[in-house]
Design a protein around this motif. Structure first.
Motif, PDB file in Angstrom:
ATOM      1  N   ARG A 113     107.924  28.262 -20.703  1.00 29.08           N
ATOM      2  CA  ARG A 113     107.234  27.155 -20.033  1.00 29.08           C
ATOM      3  C   ARG A 113     108.182  26.303 -19.188  1.00 29.08           C
ATOM      4  O   ARG A 113     107.854  25.932 -18.055  1.00 29.08           O
ATOM      5  N   ALA A 114     109.340  25.979 -19.741  1.00 29.30           N
ATOM      6  CA  ALA A 114     110.278  25.132 -19.003  1.00 29.30           C
ATOM      7  C   ALA A 114     110.769  25.842 -17.750  1.00 29.30           C
ATOM      8  O   ALA A 114     110.855  25.241 -16.669  1.00 29.30           O
ATOM      9  N   GLU A 171      96.934  16.503 -18.531  1.00 29.32           N
ATOM     10  CA  GLU A 171      96.145  15.624 -19.398  1.00 29.32           C
ATOM     11  C   GLU A 171      95.393  14.575 -18.572  1.00 29.32           C
ATOM     12  O   GLU A 171      94.180  14.376 -18.742  1.00 29.32           O
ATOM     13  N   LEU A 184     108.536  20.379 -17.133  1.00 27.16           N
ATOM     14  CA  LEU A 184     107.525  20.790 -18.106  1.00 27.16           C
ATOM     15  C   LEU A 184     106.729  19.593 -18.594  1.00 27.16           C
ATOM     16  O   LEU A 184     105.481  19.632 -18.651  1.00 27.16           O
ATOM     17  N   GLU A 185     107.404  18.517 -18.929  1.00 23.21           N
ATOM     18  CA  GLU A 185     106.716  17.321 -19.412  1.00 23.21           C
ATOM     19  C   GLU A 185     105.830  16.709 -18.334  1.00 23.21           C
ATOM     20  O   GLU A 185     104.729  16.226 -18.615  1.00 23.21           O
ATOM     21  N   VAL A 186     106.290  16.752 -17.090  1.00 24.83           N
ATOM     22  CA  VAL A 186     105.478  16.252 -15.984  1.00 24.83           C
ATOM     23  C   VAL A 186     104.181  17.045 -15.884  1.00 24.83           C
ATOM     24  O   VAL A 186     103.083  16.467 -15.774  1.00 24.83           O
ATOM     25  N   MET A 208     111.016  12.370 -17.076  1.00 25.22           N
ATOM     26  CA  MET A 208     110.436  13.564 -17.698  1.00 25.22           C
ATOM     27  C   MET A 208     111.020  14.823 -17.082  1.00 25.22           C
ATOM     28  O   MET A 208     111.427  14.828 -15.913  1.00 25.22           O
ATOM     29  N   THR A 209     111.039  15.882 -17.873  1.00 24.11           N
ATOM     30  CA  THR A 209     111.392  17.200 -17.351  1.00 24.11           C
ATOM     31  C   THR A 209     110.210  17.745 -16.557  1.00 24.11           C
ATOM     32  O   THR A 209     109.078  17.249 -16.694  1.00 24.11           O
ATOM     33  N   GLN A 243     108.727   6.569 -16.678  1.00 24.80           N
ATOM     34  CA  GLN A 243     109.333   7.310 -17.786  1.00 24.80           C
ATOM     35  C   GLN A 243     109.886   8.638 -17.286  1.00 24.80           C
ATOM     36  O   GLN A 243     109.161   9.461 -16.751  1.00 24.80           O
ATOM     37  N   GLU A 274     102.645  18.858 -18.159  1.00 20.71           N
ATOM     38  CA  GLU A 274     101.774  18.638 -19.315  1.00 20.71           C
ATOM     39  C   GLU A 274     101.049  17.304 -19.221  1.00 20.71           C
ATOM     40  O   GLU A 274      99.843  17.217 -19.498  1.00 20.71           O
ATOM     41  N   LYS A 275     101.774  16.262 -18.830  1.00 15.78           N
ATOM     42  CA  LYS A 275     101.150  14.941 -18.747  1.00 15.78           C
ATOM     43  C   LYS A 275     100.148  14.880 -17.598  1.00 15.78           C
ATOM     44  O   LYS A 275      99.048  14.301 -17.748  1.00 15.78           O
ATOM     45  N   GLU A 283     110.178  24.578 -13.857  1.00 13.27           N
ATOM     46  CA  GLU A 283     111.340  24.185 -13.066  1.00 13.27           C
ATOM     47  C   GLU A 283     111.682  25.169 -11.954  1.00 13.27           C
ATOM     48  O   GLU A 283     112.012  24.758 -10.831  1.00 13.27           O
TER      49      GLU A 283
END
Length: 417
Positions: free
Chosen positions: A65-66, A255, A247-249, A244-245, A242, A251-252, A70
């Motif tokens: 995923r990462a 959502e 991947l985190e971007v 974020m990596t 905040q 995912e958020k 990226e």
């Protein structure tokens, strides 16, 4: 004697579940399954057990995923890639990553071939095999759907479903819900079955249960939500302050976008193999990121650089869609894209509301927008003399006047005849 090994791209769905058992019986080989975790969520639950029970000798389930976010999604979005004006290439961009890891496993395991469950009518067969050829030309590819024996055994999905039931292979497809899905971090796609009728309304209330990542815009919250995206050199590095990596971007944003009914596309597209097909897509996070990135570019990218990059969007999107991610021309284009992103730094504010992404502000420490120059009031910098525009217009009008004169002369000569 040791049996030959085949690495199968395995999703655990209808096609690859049948293919696993069919390959083992037909080739008398060890079948090593490979599943790339690129954001399928609970679709991966129980996959290893299922693969082993269906006949796999070894199972790889790798969390990519990462790397997907990226090294594939972010560079593609920097290029502004959009296929046929609508499709954010969610399935297309996942295939080169899967192919890359497949050939790595095949080499490590000493396999004679890799195999996939893509049909002979679709794009994925081309994508898997072209990307594999670019990385490992020595490895054979087995595509069961293109083999006559396989097609004789399984003329369609109904026969495959019956085979799975008779062999105790659990699959999510059924005669009552025959469309196929493909999910990853960027999107979910839906095709085939009832969706093969382009007049079938997938957005109807009766079909709302089909969608997974997003609510319908009608069911989205009645109150808008503000979102701030921070970019550095073309990459989103923070949401609402905040860090974020990638991947985190993703995912958020998935959502938030899903919550507000953003990112649904229903289109008839042109497949690389020549036919038109209908696809329904959910790309909530990707739609927000794509839109915000473009807005950031509007403030910070030089006009001629943007024009040059934009002139290549269709070419770049076609390369991704058609399976040429690892081709030298895509790599060359990416170098240009990377250069174009050096100044894409700043903050984008957007409002999310019932399927819409509404601009709410832009700022950048390297903004090319100068309010003193752009103002309709007196220019304190004296950088722009409005009188200079007369000469500018005259020079640009010259060829138009010459052409008009030639056309008028021709018309007069014709009337004289």
């Amino acid at each position: 004697m040791a049996k030959d090994k085949i690495v199968l791209a395995y999703s655990g769905g209808l096609d690859t579940s049948i293919i696993l058992k069919w390959l083992k019986e037909t080739y008398d080989a060890e079948i090593i399954t490979f599943t790339a975790d690129i954001g399928q969520a609970d679709e991966l639950d129980g996959l290893e057990e299922k693969a082993l029970a269906t006949g796999a000798s070894k199972v790889y389930i790798d969390d990519l995923r990462a790397e997907f976010a990226e090294d594939f999604i972010y560079p593609m979005f920097q290029a502004g890639a959009l296929y046929e004006g609508q499709y954010l290439l969610g399935t297309s961009i996942a295939r080169p990553l899967i192919a890359k890891r497949m050939v790595e496993i095949a080499r490590a395991e000493g396999a004679i071939a890799i195999a996939h469950g893509a049909t002979g009518k679709g794009n994925d067969q081309v994508r898997f095999e072209l990307n594999a050829a670019a990385l490992a030309p020595e490895i054979q590819v087995i595509a069961p759907w293109r083999l006559e024996k396989f097609r004789e055994d399984f003329p369609g999905r109904a026969e495959m479903i019956a085979y799975a039931e008779s062999h105790g292979i659990p699959v999510t497809a059924s005669a009552a819900k025959p469309y196929s899905t493909d999910r990853n971090l960027l999107h979910i796609s839906y095709e085939s079955g009832v969706l093969e009728d382009p007049d079938f309304d997938a957005s109807a209330e009766s079909n709302k249960d089909m969608f997974v990542l997003s609510v319908s815009p009608e069911d989205a919250p009645d109150q808008p939500e503000m979102l701030e995206l921070q970019f550095e050199k073309g990459n989103c590095i923070a949401l609402n302050g905040q860090s974020m990596t990638p991947l985190e971007v993703m995912e958020k944003l998935n959502e938030l976008g899903g919550k507000h009914g953003i990112g649904r596309v229903d289109m008839v597209e042109n497949r690389f193999v020549g036919m038109k097909s209908r696809g329904v897509y959910e790309t909530p996070g990707g739609t927000i990121l794509f839109t915000a990135h473009r807005k950031m570019e509007s403030l910070t990218m030089d006009r001629e650089v943007m024009s040059l990059r934009d002139s290549l969007i269709t070419r770049y999107a076609n390369l991704v869609y058609n399976g040429f991610w690892f081709a030298p021309e895509r790599l060359a284009l990416q170098a240009l894209v990377t250069e174009s992103q050096k100044n894409i730094t700043g903050t984008v504010k957007v409002k999310l509301y019932k399927g819409n992404i509404i601009a709410a502000g832009l700022s950048s420490p390297v903004s090319l927008y100068n309010p003193d120059i752009a103002t309709m009031e007196a220019d304190p910098t004296n950088a722009y003399d409005q009188g200079d525009a007369a000469g500018f217009i005259q020079l640009n009008a010259l060829r138009l006047k010459v052409n008009a004169g030639v056309q008028q002369a021709a018309a007069q000569a014709k009337q004289g005849v």
